[in-house]
Design a protein around this motif. Sequence first.
Motif, PDB file in Angstrom:
ATOM      1  N   MET A  14       0.854  -1.185   0.000  1.00 25.61           N
ATOM      2  CA  MET A  14       0.000   0.000   0.000  1.00 25.61           C
ATOM      3  C   MET A  14       0.890   1.235   0.000  1.00 25.61           C
ATOM      4  SD  MET A  14      -2.924  -1.225   2.717  1.00 25.61           S
ATOM      5  CE  MET A  14      -1.843  -1.097   4.118  1.00 25.61           C
ATOM      6  N   ASN A  15       0.819   2.008  -1.061  1.00 25.92           N
ATOM      7  CA  ASN A  15       1.605   3.238  -1.201  1.00 25.92           C
ATOM      8  C   ASN A  15       0.688   4.452  -1.244  1.00 25.92           C
ATOM      9  OD1 ASN A  15       3.960   1.663  -1.430  1.00 25.92           O
ATOM     10  ND2 ASN A  15       3.704   1.505  -3.653  1.00 25.92           N
ATOM     11  N   ARG A  16       1.256   5.604  -0.997  1.00 23.54           N
ATOM     12  CA  ARG A  16       0.516   6.883  -1.037  1.00 23.54           C
ATOM     13  C   ARG A  16      -0.778   6.749  -0.226  1.00 23.54           C
ATOM     14  NH1 ARG A  16       1.306   6.216  -6.467  1.00 23.54           N
ATOM     15  NH2 ARG A  16      -0.864   6.654  -7.001  1.00 23.54           N
ATOM     16  N   LEU A  17      -0.643   6.287   0.995  1.00 27.42           N
ATOM     17  CA  LEU A  17      -1.810   6.056   1.838  1.00 27.42           C
ATOM     18  C   LEU A  17      -2.515   7.356   2.175  1.00 27.42           C
ATOM     19  CD1 LEU A  17      -0.297   3.250   4.031  1.00 27.42           C
ATOM     20  CD2 LEU A  17      -2.477   3.073   2.825  1.00 27.42           C
ATOM     21  N   LYS A  18      -3.831   7.249   2.311  1.00 29.52           N
ATOM     22  CA  LYS A  18      -4.689   8.384   2.626  1.00 29.52           C
ATOM     23  C   LYS A  18      -5.436   8.095   3.923  1.00 29.52           C
ATOM     24  CE  LYS A  18      -5.606   9.040  -2.323  1.00 29.52           C
ATOM     25  NZ  LYS A  18      -6.672   9.125  -3.349  1.00 29.52           N
ATOM     26  N   PRO A  19      -5.881   9.133   4.629  1.00 31.42           N
ATOM     27  CA  PRO A  19      -6.662   8.894   5.857  1.00 31.42           C
ATOM     28  C   PRO A  19      -7.885   8.015   5.610  1.00 31.42           C
ATOM     29  CG  PRO A  19      -5.949  11.169   5.770  1.00 31.42           C
ATOM     30  CD  PRO A  19      -5.557  10.553   4.451  1.00 31.42           C
ATOM     31  N   GLU A  20      -8.490   8.108   4.443  1.00 31.04           N
ATOM     32  CA  GLU A  20      -9.672   7.286   4.139  1.00 31.04           C
ATOM     33  C   GLU A  20      -9.335   5.815   3.927  1.00 31.04           C
ATOM     34  OE1 GLU A  20      -8.730  10.138   2.637  1.00 31.04           O
ATOM     35  OE2 GLU A  20      -9.159  10.088   0.483  1.00 31.04           O
ATOM     36  N   ASP A  21      -8.057   5.467   3.909  1.00 24.78           N
ATOM     37  CA  ASP A  21      -7.662   4.059   3.852  1.00 24.78           C
ATOM     38  C   ASP A  21      -7.677   3.407   5.235  1.00 24.78           C
ATOM     39  OD1 ASP A  21      -5.178   4.990   1.439  1.00 24.78           O
ATOM     40  OD2 ASP A  21      -7.107   4.015   1.052  1.00 24.78           O
ATOM     41  N   THR A  22      -7.912   4.199   6.274  1.00 28.23           N
ATOM     42  CA  THR A  22      -7.956   3.665   7.637  1.00 28.23           C
ATOM     43  C   THR A  22      -9.077   2.652   7.779  1.00 28.23           C
ATOM     44  OG1 THR A  22      -7.017   5.663   8.615  1.00 28.23           O
ATOM     45  CG2 THR A  22      -8.361   4.265  10.050  1.00 28.23           C
ATOM     46  N   ALA A  23      -8.719   1.443   8.212  1.00 26.49           N
ATOM     47  CA  ALA A  23      -9.686   0.349   8.328  1.00 26.49           C
ATOM     48  C   ALA A  23      -8.964  -0.870   8.893  1.00 26.49           C
ATOM     49  CB  ALA A  23     -10.291  -0.001   6.968  1.00 26.49           C
ATOM     50  N   VAL A  24      -9.754  -1.878   9.220  1.00 26.50           N
ATOM     51  CA  VAL A  24      -9.200  -3.202   9.479  1.00 26.50           C
ATOM     52  C   VAL A  24      -9.150  -3.925   8.139  1.00 26.50           C
ATOM     53  CG1 VAL A  24      -9.484  -5.402  10.668  1.00 26.50           C
ATOM     54  CG2 VAL A  24     -10.121  -3.267  11.813  1.00 26.50           C
ATOM     55  N   TYR A  25      -7.993  -4.461   7.821  1.00 26.64           N
ATOM     56  CA  TYR A  25      -7.793  -5.139   6.549  1.00 26.64           C
ATOM     57  C   TYR A  25      -7.822  -6.649   6.764  1.00 26.64           C
ATOM     58  CZ  TYR A  25      -6.777  -0.830   4.111  1.00 26.64           C
ATOM     59  OH  TYR A  25      -6.885   0.412   3.527  1.00 26.64           O
ATOM     60  N   TYR A  26      -8.594  -7.311   5.912  1.00 25.61           N
ATOM     61  CA  TYR A  26      -8.782  -8.755   6.018  1.00 25.61           C
ATOM     62  C   TYR A  26      -8.301  -9.459   4.752  1.00 25.61           C
ATOM     63  CZ  TYR A  26     -12.013  -7.595   9.814  1.00 25.61           C
ATOM     64  OH  TYR A  26     -12.577  -7.117  10.962  1.00 25.61           O
TER      65      TYR A  26
END
Length: 128
Positions: free
Chosen positions: A84-96
């Motif tokens: 995951m590159n160029r992460l944004k605040p909206e990428d905040t989550a639990v990833y499964y």
Amino acid sequence: QVQLVESGGGLVQAGGSLRLSCAASGRTISSYFMAWFRQAPGKEREFVAFVHWRSGSSTYYSDSVKGRFTGSRDNAKNTVYLQMNRLKPEDTAVYYCAAKASANSGGLYYSPSTYDSWGQGTQVTVSS
């Protein structure tokens, strides 16, 4: 049934990078379709990336991560990755991480109900 364990989550600033890993056990994933989903608080679980069971074959992404995230797999290590590159605040989550045996036909690659096995998830938090 295959058991899945995600790792690599954490806290990162916007614009940063993380690499998630999904280690499988119990079965070899070489004949499994693999996918990544995420779920933010108060929201439904959403599709992120799909990696075909043939290593190097088709990979699909949601529009929100296309061009920033890269899914891959190493069948020899029985592991799937999500860079995951160029992460944004909206990428905040639990990833499964999720898996579906290729022998089980049917289902849409972007639908959570398609998958037979799930990991416990790893938290990704992107600060602004």
